[in-house]
Design a protein around this motif. Structure first.
Motif, PDB file in Angstrom:
ATOM      1  N   ARG A 234       0.836  -1.218   0.000  1.00  0.00           N
ATOM      2  CA  ARG A 234       0.000   0.000   0.000  1.00  0.00           C
ATOM      3  C   ARG A 234       0.867   1.262   0.000  1.00  0.00           C
ATOM      4  NH1 ARG A 234      -5.249  -1.316   0.745  1.00  0.00           N
ATOM      5  NH2 ARG A 234      -5.617  -3.378   1.641  1.00  0.00           N
ATOM      6  N   ALA A 235       1.984   1.198   0.707  1.00  0.00           N
ATOM      7  CA  ALA A 235       2.869   2.372   0.769  1.00  0.00           C
ATOM      8  C   ALA A 235       3.424   2.718  -0.617  1.00  0.00           C
ATOM      9  CB  ALA A 235       4.013   2.113   1.753  1.00  0.00           C
ATOM     10  N   LEU A 236       3.572   1.698  -1.491  1.00  0.00           N
ATOM     11  CA  LEU A 236       4.098   1.964  -2.848  1.00  0.00           C
ATOM     12  C   LEU A 236       3.229   2.982  -3.580  1.00  0.00           C
ATOM     13  CD1 LEU A 236       5.078  -1.578  -4.227  1.00  0.00           C
ATOM     14  CD2 LEU A 236       6.620   0.257  -3.470  1.00  0.00           C
ATOM     15  N   VAL A 237       1.923   2.923  -3.339  1.00  0.00           N
ATOM     16  CA  VAL A 237       0.993   3.836  -4.015  1.00  0.00           C
ATOM     17  C   VAL A 237       1.272   5.270  -3.550  1.00  0.00           C
ATOM     18  CG1 VAL A 237      -1.448   4.395  -4.394  1.00  0.00           C
ATOM     19  CG2 VAL A 237      -0.739   1.996  -4.104  1.00  0.00           C
ATOM     20  N   HIS A 238       1.432   5.456  -2.233  1.00  0.00           N
ATOM     21  CA  HIS A 238       1.729   6.796  -1.703  1.00  0.00           C
ATOM     22  C   HIS A 238       3.090   7.283  -2.203  1.00  0.00           C
ATOM     23  CE1 HIS A 238      -1.717   6.641   0.956  1.00  0.00           C
ATOM     24  NE2 HIS A 238      -1.313   5.476   1.420  1.00  0.00           N
ATOM     25  N   LEU A 239       4.037   6.352  -2.288  1.00  0.00           N
ATOM     26  CA  LEU A 239       5.370   6.738  -2.771  1.00  0.00           C
ATOM     27  C   LEU A 239       5.287   7.220  -4.215  1.00  0.00           C
ATOM     28  CD1 LEU A 239       7.902   4.025  -1.515  1.00  0.00           C
ATOM     29  CD2 LEU A 239       8.010   6.464  -1.074  1.00  0.00           C
ATOM     30  N   ARG A 240       4.502   6.504  -5.006  1.00  0.00           N
ATOM     31  CA  ARG A 240       4.344   6.889  -6.418  1.00  0.00           C
ATOM     32  C   ARG A 240       3.733   8.291  -6.499  1.00  0.00           C
ATOM     33  NH1 ARG A 240       0.802   2.784  -9.497  1.00  0.00           N
ATOM     34  NH2 ARG A 240      -0.710   3.991  -8.321  1.00  0.00           N
ATOM     35  N   ASP A 241       2.716   8.534  -5.678  1.00  0.00           N
ATOM     36  CA  ASP A 241       2.076   9.861  -5.669  1.00  0.00           C
ATOM     37  C   ASP A 241       3.076  10.945  -5.250  1.00  0.00           C
ATOM     38  OD1 ASP A 241      -0.168   8.520  -6.393  1.00  0.00           O
ATOM     39  OD2 ASP A 241      -1.165   8.633  -4.416  1.00  0.00           O
ATOM     40  N   ALA A 242       4.053  10.546  -4.433  1.00  0.00           N
ATOM     41  CA  ALA A 242       5.048  11.530  -3.965  1.00  0.00           C
ATOM     42  C   ALA A 242       6.204  11.661  -4.961  1.00  0.00           C
ATOM     43  CB  ALA A 242       5.578  11.111  -2.603  1.00  0.00           C
ATOM     44  N   GLY A 243       6.096  10.993  -6.117  1.00  0.00           N
ATOM     45  CA  GLY A 243       7.115  11.152  -7.156  1.00  0.00           C
ATOM     46  C   GLY A 243       8.168  10.063  -7.179  1.00  0.00           C
ATOM     47  N   PHE A 244       8.058   9.069  -6.285  1.00  0.00           N
ATOM     48  CA  PHE A 244       9.025   7.954  -6.287  1.00  0.00           C
ATOM     49  C   PHE A 244       8.402   6.799  -7.075  1.00  0.00           C
ATOM     50  CE2 PHE A 244      10.096  10.452  -2.580  1.00  0.00           C
ATOM     51  CZ  PHE A 244      11.476  10.535  -2.651  1.00  0.00           C
ATOM     52  N   GLU A 245       8.663   6.813  -8.394  1.00  0.00           N
ATOM     53  CA  GLU A 245       7.995   5.822  -9.256  1.00  0.00           C
ATOM     54  C   GLU A 245       8.885   4.631  -9.572  1.00  0.00           C
ATOM     55  OE1 GLU A 245       6.696   8.250 -12.492  1.00  0.00           O
ATOM     56  OE2 GLU A 245       5.187   9.196 -11.192  1.00  0.00           O
ATOM     57  N   ASP A 246      10.194   4.894  -9.674  1.00  0.00           N
ATOM     58  CA  ASP A 246      11.087   3.811 -10.093  1.00  0.00           C
ATOM     59  C   ASP A 246      11.573   3.028  -8.861  1.00  0.00           C
ATOM     60  OD1 ASP A 246      12.289   2.307 -12.029  1.00  0.00           O
ATOM     61  OD2 ASP A 246      14.141   3.480 -12.001  1.00  0.00           O
ATOM     62  N   VAL A 247      10.613   2.412  -8.191  1.00  0.00           N
ATOM     63  CA  VAL A 247      10.894   1.721  -6.918  1.00  0.00           C
ATOM     64  C   VAL A 247      10.378   0.290  -7.019  1.00  0.00           C
ATOM     65  CG1 VAL A 247      10.364   1.670  -4.449  1.00  0.00           C
ATOM     66  CG2 VAL A 247      10.590   3.870  -5.619  1.00  0.00           C
ATOM     67  N   GLU A 248      11.191  -0.670  -6.604  1.00  0.00           N
ATOM     68  CA  GLU A 248      10.701  -2.054  -6.566  1.00  0.00           C
ATOM     69  C   GLU A 248      10.605  -2.515  -5.110  1.00  0.00           C
ATOM     70  OE1 GLU A 248      13.439  -4.664  -8.541  1.00  0.00           O
ATOM     71  OE2 GLU A 248      15.153  -3.892  -7.429  1.00  0.00           O
ATOM     72  N   LEU A 249       9.658  -3.382  -4.864  1.00  0.00           N
ATOM     73  CA  LEU A 249       9.519  -4.013  -3.542  1.00  0.00           C
ATOM     74  C   LEU A 249       9.807  -5.497  -3.716  1.00  0.00           C
ATOM     75  CD1 LEU A 249       8.650  -4.338  -0.570  1.00  0.00           C
ATOM     76  CD2 LEU A 249       6.272  -4.424  -1.360  1.00  0.00           C
ATOM     77  N   LEU A 250      10.912  -5.948  -3.108  1.00  0.00           N
ATOM     78  CA  LEU A 250      11.253  -7.373  -3.155  1.00  0.00           C
ATOM     79  C   LEU A 250      10.783  -8.016  -1.851  1.00  0.00           C
ATOM     80  CD1 LEU A 250      12.682  -9.842  -4.372  1.00  0.00           C
ATOM     81  CD2 LEU A 250      14.812  -9.011  -3.340  1.00  0.00           C
ATOM     82  N   ILE A 251       9.962  -9.048  -1.981  1.00  0.00           N
ATOM     83  CA  ILE A 251       9.423  -9.743  -0.808  1.00  0.00           C
ATOM     84  C   ILE A 251      10.052 -11.137  -0.753  1.00  0.00           C
ATOM     85  CG2 ILE A 251       7.315 -10.626   0.291  1.00  0.00           C
ATOM     86  CD1 ILE A 251       5.791  -8.434  -1.361  1.00  0.00           C
ATOM     87  N   VAL A 252      10.786 -11.409   0.322  1.00  0.00           N
ATOM     88  CA  VAL A 252      11.491 -12.694   0.462  1.00  0.00           C
ATOM     89  C   VAL A 252      10.872 -13.488   1.608  1.00  0.00           C
ATOM     90  CG1 VAL A 252      13.693 -13.761   1.106  1.00  0.00           C
ATOM     91  CG2 VAL A 252      13.653 -11.840  -0.486  1.00  0.00           C
ATOM     92  N   GLY A 253      10.614 -14.790   1.349  1.00  0.00           N
ATOM     93  CA  GLY A 253      10.036 -15.659   2.387  1.00  0.00           C
ATOM     94  C   GLY A 253       8.704 -16.207   1.924  1.00  0.00           C
ATOM     95  N   GLY A 254       8.298 -17.307   2.541  1.00  0.00           N
ATOM     96  CA  GLY A 254       7.000 -17.903   2.207  1.00  0.00           C
ATOM     97  C   GLY A 254       6.963 -18.449   0.798  1.00  0.00           C
ATOM     98  N   ALA A 272      -1.527  -6.140  -4.911  1.00  0.00           N
ATOM     99  CA  ALA A 272      -0.627  -5.328  -5.757  1.00  0.00           C
ATOM    100  C   ALA A 272      -1.289  -5.059  -7.112  1.00  0.00           C
ATOM    101  CB  ALA A 272       0.703  -6.048  -5.931  1.00  0.00           C
ATOM    102  N   ARG A 273      -1.947  -6.080  -7.631  1.00  0.00           N
ATOM    103  CA  ARG A 273      -2.627  -5.899  -8.931  1.00  0.00           C
ATOM    104  C   ARG A 273      -3.769  -4.891  -8.800  1.00  0.00           C
ATOM    105  NH1 ARG A 273      -4.874 -10.817  -9.917  1.00  0.00           N
ATOM    106  NH2 ARG A 273      -6.715  -9.823  -9.051  1.00  0.00           N
ATOM    107  N   ASP A 274      -4.586  -5.042  -7.745  1.00  0.00           N
ATOM    108  CA  ASP A 274      -5.727  -4.132  -7.552  1.00  0.00           C
ATOM    109  C   ASP A 274      -5.271  -2.683  -7.375  1.00  0.00           C
ATOM    110  OD1 ASP A 274      -7.248  -6.382  -7.697  1.00  0.00           O
ATOM    111  OD2 ASP A 274      -7.745  -6.467  -5.548  1.00  0.00           O
ATOM    112  N   LEU A 275      -4.109  -2.502  -6.755  1.00  0.00           N
ATOM    113  CA  LEU A 275      -3.618  -1.137  -6.505  1.00  0.00           C
ATOM    114  C   LEU A 275      -2.805  -0.597  -7.684  1.00  0.00           C
ATOM    115  CD1 LEU A 275      -2.440  -1.500  -2.759  1.00  0.00           C
ATOM    116  CD2 LEU A 275      -4.496  -0.363  -3.591  1.00  0.00           C
ATOM    117  N   GLY A 276      -2.612  -1.440  -8.705  1.00  0.00           N
ATOM    118  CA  GLY A 276      -1.879  -0.981  -9.898  1.00  0.00           C
ATOM    119  C   GLY A 276      -0.372  -0.918  -9.697  1.00  0.00           C
ATOM    120  N   VAL A 277       0.172  -1.690  -8.729  1.00  0.00           N
ATOM    121  CA  VAL A 277       1.625  -1.662  -8.509  1.00  0.00           C
ATOM    122  C   VAL A 277       2.261  -3.043  -8.722  1.00  0.00           C
ATOM    123  CG1 VAL A 277       1.608   0.336  -6.946  1.00  0.00           C
ATOM    124  CG2 VAL A 277       1.299  -1.969  -6.001  1.00  0.00           C
ATOM    125  N   ALA A 278       1.515  -3.942  -9.403  1.00  0.00           N
ATOM    126  CA  ALA A 278       2.008  -5.324  -9.546  1.00  0.00           C
ATOM    127  C   ALA A 278       3.379  -5.364 -10.224  1.00  0.00           C
ATOM    128  CB  ALA A 278       0.997  -6.151 -10.328  1.00  0.00           C
TER     129      ALA A 278
END
Ligand code: UDP
Length: 417
Positions: A234-254, A272-278
């Protein structure tokens, strides 16, 4: 000292083999290795969860792991293990025979029951002193998970009773001491010894994996809702709105993206898909421990945003690798991560606050370097396993002395009070 540890569901061998490394597996493995290095003789008892496991595995001089038959020789979820604790205590007491250890250390409340039970099965007038580390507390779990808590109902009264009966308790953070007090446990018998971090493996020196975008945020841990990975998505969406678009989130585990059976992985991908950040999110799945340092070093920030956290080894590993941590101000994270010192604290369950903290870090390489270096220094100074083992050893000595004092007050056979 001759030390027995009981870790009913979390075998240290799993952590050492890198297959299923949860915090308790890592803790028991690293602590027992560090104690053996200090010259103690350590035996770790765990439940046999596969038919082909050898009865005893010698890990290194002074350290062996013993598999006890208690329940089916297959994986059983830890919340279903209570009926087998009597058999586990039987097996431990049988292995001790006529030469019990100086102290027995239970990990998790059910192992504490087995430790107390085995410790009492000694000739009259003698019992093995018990030290207990809870790792997680049912009261905290219930508060946060409510009806979703799958712990057996008996945990409500058995866990506090383990706490009252143990000779000494090791809390892993100051927050836990308050919880123990509210459970009616005498905090005079509580020592604090945190979890440690493997500083040989996790350090700032060494290669970093490559990232695919300008910035990488990393989340590491078991994929369960309470770890709050969805909040970072969810934070990725706020980051994008704040101008940080070229950001990846790597999730490790599970389970990884390819694992259709992991419900939490599915839920996170759908979110992630529903929020448009997949396209910014990668679910890597379980990674062996040896591969973790390179992954940590590739990150600009590590996000640890659980609802609650008994301790949390991941932020220590991030700090040891010189990476700043955005940490929910809960449980052990308030001790380990210093706000504006080695990372940034955020209120729990607040994606906007997570995004603000991440934006502050992503905007300033200087701040990242400063916090990262301080994290590395803090991890080295306070969280080496040899230091944790030394503190644990002190708790053992207090337990042994306390049990001896208590025994000297017990009436001799036939004596009237
Ligand atoms: N870990 C790992 N590979 C993974 C995911 C996690 O080696 O794919 C390790 C991680 O590096 C850490 C431990 O598992 O050492 C998780 O410990 P933590 O205390 O943070 O969480 P817990 O699982 O106890 O809730």
């Amino acid at each position: 000292m001759r030390i027995s540890m009981i870790s009913e569901h979390a075998s240290p061998l799993a952590a050492l083999g890198g297959v299923d490394a949860g915090g308790q597996n890592v803790h028991v493995a690293a602590l027992s290795i560090a104690l053996a290095r200090r010259g103690h003789r350590v035996t770790v008892y765990t439940r046999r969860d596969a038919p082909d496991l050898p009865a005893k595995v010698r890990v290194q001089p002074g350290l062996e792991v013993v598999h006890i038959d208690a329940g089916p020789a297959s994986h059983v979820p830890k919340d279903e293990l209570l009926p087998f604790m009597g058999a586990l205590a039987d097996g431990v007491a049988r292995d001790w025979g006529n030469s019990p250890p100086d102290v027995v250390h239970g990990h998790f409340w059910m192992s504490g029951m087995a430790a107390l039970d085995a410790g009492r099965r000694q000739p009259a007038g003698f019992r093995v002193p018990v030290v207990q580390t809870f790792h997680a507390l049912g009261t905290v779990k219930r508060r946060h998970q409510g009806a979703d808590d799958t712990s057996p109902a008996e945990r409500r009264f058995l866990e506090p009773s383990v706490g009252r009966s143990a000779d000494r308790i090791i809390a892993t953070c100051s927050d836990e001491v308050f919880e123990l007090k509210s459970m009616g446990i005498d905090t005079g018998k509580v020592s604090i010894a945190p979890c440690g971090v493997d500083l040989d493996l996790f350090s700032g020196a060494g290669p970093a994996d490559s990232k695919t975008r300008s910035h990488r945020i990393l989340s590491v841990g078991r994929l369960v809702p309470r770890k709050g990975v969805d909040l970072v998505i969810r934070a990725l969406v706020h980051l994008r709105d704040a101008g940080f678009e070229d950001v990846e989130l790597l999730i490790v585990g599970g389970g990884g993206a390819a694992d259709g059976h992991d419900p939490e992985a599915r839920r996170l991908l759908d979110l992630a898909r529903d929020l448009g950040v997949a396209d910014q999110v990668e679910l890597r799945g379980q990674v062996p421990r040896e591969a973790m340092p390179g992954i940590f070093r590739s990150a600009d920030a590590v996000a640890c945003t659980p609802w609650y956290e008994p301790f949390g080894i991941v932020p220590l590993e991030a700090m040891a690798c010189g990476i700043p941590v955005v940490a929910a101000a809960v449980g052990g994270l308030t001790d380990s991560v210093v706000d504006h010192g080695t990372g940034l604290h955020v209120p729990p369950k607040d994606p906007e606050a997570i995004a603000d903290a991440l934006a502050t870090l992503l905007a300033s390489p200087e701040l990242r370097t400063k916090l990262g270096r301080a994290g590395e220094r803090r991890a080295k100074a306070r969280y080496s396993w040899s230091r944790v083992a030394a503190e644990t050893e002190k708790a053992y000595q207090l337990a042994i002395a306390g049990a001896a004092d208590a025994a000297s007050l017990e009436p001799m056979e036939g004596a009237a009070l």
